[in-house]
Design a protein around this motif. Sequence first.
Motif, PDB file in Angstrom:
ATOM      1  N   GLU A 138      -4.250 -18.494  17.594  1.00  0.00           N
ATOM      2  CA  GLU A 138      -4.016 -18.301  16.544  1.00  0.00           C
ATOM      3  C   GLU A 138      -5.420 -18.102  15.255  1.00  0.00           C
ATOM      4  O   GLU A 138      -6.390 -19.014  15.309  1.00  0.00           O
ATOM      5  CB  GLU A 138      -3.433 -19.218  15.739  1.00  0.00           C
ATOM      6  N   VAL A 139      -5.504 -17.028  14.730  1.00  0.00           N
ATOM      7  CA  VAL A 139      -5.904 -16.464  13.415  1.00  0.00           C
ATOM      8  C   VAL A 139      -5.105 -16.932  11.738  1.00  0.00           C
ATOM      9  O   VAL A 139      -4.342 -15.868  11.995  1.00  0.00           O
ATOM     10  CB  VAL A 139      -6.801 -15.514  13.501  1.00  0.00           C
ATOM     11  N   ASP A 140      -6.158 -17.556  11.422  1.00  0.00           N
ATOM     12  CA  ASP A 140      -4.939 -17.313  10.029  1.00  0.00           C
ATOM     13  C   ASP A 140      -6.033 -16.479   8.759  1.00  0.00           C
ATOM     14  O   ASP A 140      -7.121 -16.206   8.424  1.00  0.00           O
ATOM     15  CB  ASP A 140      -5.566 -18.961   9.289  1.00  0.00           C
ATOM     16  N   VAL A 141      -4.903 -15.539   8.295  1.00  0.00           N
ATOM     17  CA  VAL A 141      -5.677 -14.016   8.237  1.00  0.00           C
ATOM     18  C   VAL A 141      -5.738 -14.365   6.511  1.00  0.00           C
ATOM     19  O   VAL A 141      -6.614 -13.361   5.736  1.00  0.00           O
ATOM     20  CB  VAL A 141      -4.309 -12.846   7.834  1.00  0.00           C
ATOM     21  N   ILE A 142      -5.612 -15.344   6.291  1.00  0.00           N
ATOM     22  CA  ILE A 142      -5.251 -15.716   4.651  1.00  0.00           C
ATOM     23  C   ILE A 142      -6.918 -16.533   4.650  1.00  0.00           C
ATOM     24  O   ILE A 142      -7.842 -15.954   3.551  1.00  0.00           O
ATOM     25  CB  ILE A 142      -4.419 -17.082   4.189  1.00  0.00           C
ATOM     26  N   THR A 143      -7.497 -16.941   5.504  1.00  0.00           N
ATOM     27  CA  THR A 143      -8.330 -17.955   5.480  1.00  0.00           C
ATOM     28  C   THR A 143      -9.571 -17.223   6.216  1.00  0.00           C
ATOM     29  O   THR A 143     -10.575 -18.181   5.828  1.00  0.00           O
ATOM     30  CB  THR A 143      -8.877 -19.913   5.651  1.00  0.00           C
ATOM     31  N   ASN A 144      -9.308 -16.475   6.522  1.00  0.00           N
ATOM     32  CA  ASN A 144     -10.627 -15.425   7.559  1.00  0.00           C
ATOM     33  C   ASN A 144     -10.215 -14.364   7.134  1.00  0.00           C
ATOM     34  O   ASN A 144      -9.381 -13.513   7.588  1.00  0.00           O
ATOM     35  CB  ASN A 144     -10.098 -15.488   9.014  1.00  0.00           C
ATOM     36  N   GLU A 179      -9.591  -8.672   7.196  1.00  0.00           N
ATOM     37  CA  GLU A 179      -9.716  -6.592   7.506  1.00  0.00           C
ATOM     38  C   GLU A 179      -9.157  -5.897   8.120  1.00  0.00           C
ATOM     39  O   GLU A 179      -8.694  -4.779   9.223  1.00  0.00           O
ATOM     40  CB  GLU A 179     -10.783  -6.476   6.807  1.00  0.00           C
ATOM     41  N   TYR A 180      -9.566  -6.629   9.679  1.00  0.00           N
ATOM     42  CA  TYR A 180      -9.606  -6.363  10.992  1.00  0.00           C
ATOM     43  C   TYR A 180      -7.760  -6.292  10.765  1.00  0.00           C
ATOM     44  O   TYR A 180      -7.548  -4.852  11.620  1.00  0.00           O
ATOM     45  CB  TYR A 180      -9.949  -7.156  12.502  1.00  0.00           C
ATOM     46  N   ILE A 181      -6.790  -6.655  10.512  1.00  0.00           N
ATOM     47  CA  ILE A 181      -5.104  -5.962  10.648  1.00  0.00           C
ATOM     48  C   ILE A 181      -5.234  -5.199  10.390  1.00  0.00           C
ATOM     49  O   ILE A 181      -3.554  -4.289  10.613  1.00  0.00           O
ATOM     50  CB  ILE A 181      -4.576  -7.911  10.892  1.00  0.00           C
ATOM     51  N   LEU A 213      -6.798  -1.921  12.177  1.00  0.00           N
ATOM     52  CA  LEU A 213      -5.405  -2.083  13.581  1.00  0.00           C
ATOM     53  C   LEU A 213      -3.950  -0.880  12.199  1.00  0.00           C
ATOM     54  O   LEU A 213      -3.418  -0.649  12.956  1.00  0.00           O
ATOM     55  CB  LEU A 213      -4.632  -3.447  13.901  1.00  0.00           C
ATOM     56  N   GLY A 214      -4.996  -1.645  11.205  1.00  0.00           N
ATOM     57  CA  GLY A 214      -3.498  -0.585  10.570  1.00  0.00           C
ATOM     58  C   GLY A 214      -2.117  -1.639  10.238  1.00  0.00           C
ATOM     59  O   GLY A 214      -0.879  -0.695   9.337  1.00  0.00           O
ATOM     60  N   TYR A 215      -1.837  -2.538   9.776  1.00  0.00           N
ATOM     61  CA  TYR A 215      -0.622  -3.577   9.902  1.00  0.00           C
ATOM     62  C   TYR A 215      -0.566  -4.065   8.594  1.00  0.00           C
ATOM     63  O   TYR A 215      -2.218  -3.741   7.901  1.00  0.00           O
ATOM     64  CB  TYR A 215      -0.243  -4.876  11.077  1.00  0.00           C
ATOM     65  N   SER A 216       0.361  -4.347   7.755  1.00  0.00           N
ATOM     66  CA  SER A 216       0.567  -4.799   6.835  1.00  0.00           C
ATOM     67  C   SER A 216       1.240  -6.006   6.556  1.00  0.00           C
ATOM     68  O   SER A 216       2.172  -6.701   5.899  1.00  0.00           O
ATOM     69  CB  SER A 216       1.311  -3.763   5.620  1.00  0.00           C
ATOM     70  N   GLN A 217       1.891  -6.349   8.185  1.00  0.00           N
ATOM     71  CA  GLN A 217       2.804  -7.874   7.978  1.00  0.00           C
ATOM     72  C   GLN A 217       2.348  -8.205   9.580  1.00  0.00           C
ATOM     73  O   GLN A 217       1.928  -7.719  10.554  1.00  0.00           O
ATOM     74  CB  GLN A 217       3.806  -7.157   8.422  1.00  0.00           C
TER      75      GLN A 217
END
Length: 91
Positions: free
Chosen positions: A31-37, A42-44, A48-52
């Motif tokens: 699991e990777v927290d996109v708020i703290t990482n 940026e990767y997702i 990858l082009g995702y916003s959700q």
Amino acid sequence: MTLTIYTKPAGCFGCAKTKQKFAEAGIAFHEVDVITNEGAFEYITEELGYSQVPVVVYDKGGSENHWSGLNPARIDQIISIEAAAGRLREA
């Protein structure tokens, strides 16, 4: 096989359910927290082009499969692939 789930820690129903389904099936994930990482965010979004979230990235033998959002059909597909390969662990 590697399974990575990009999440945010609070208030994400889809994140919680996705993790729950894989855990109940005995599939290990990272699991990777996109708020703290910031790099993960940026990767997702950029690569990858995702916003959700959640964003699930399943890599098997160098072939990558990914999606965004709660997607029970795709989750079940990965569980079936891993079950057929005999890679489920005891939950």
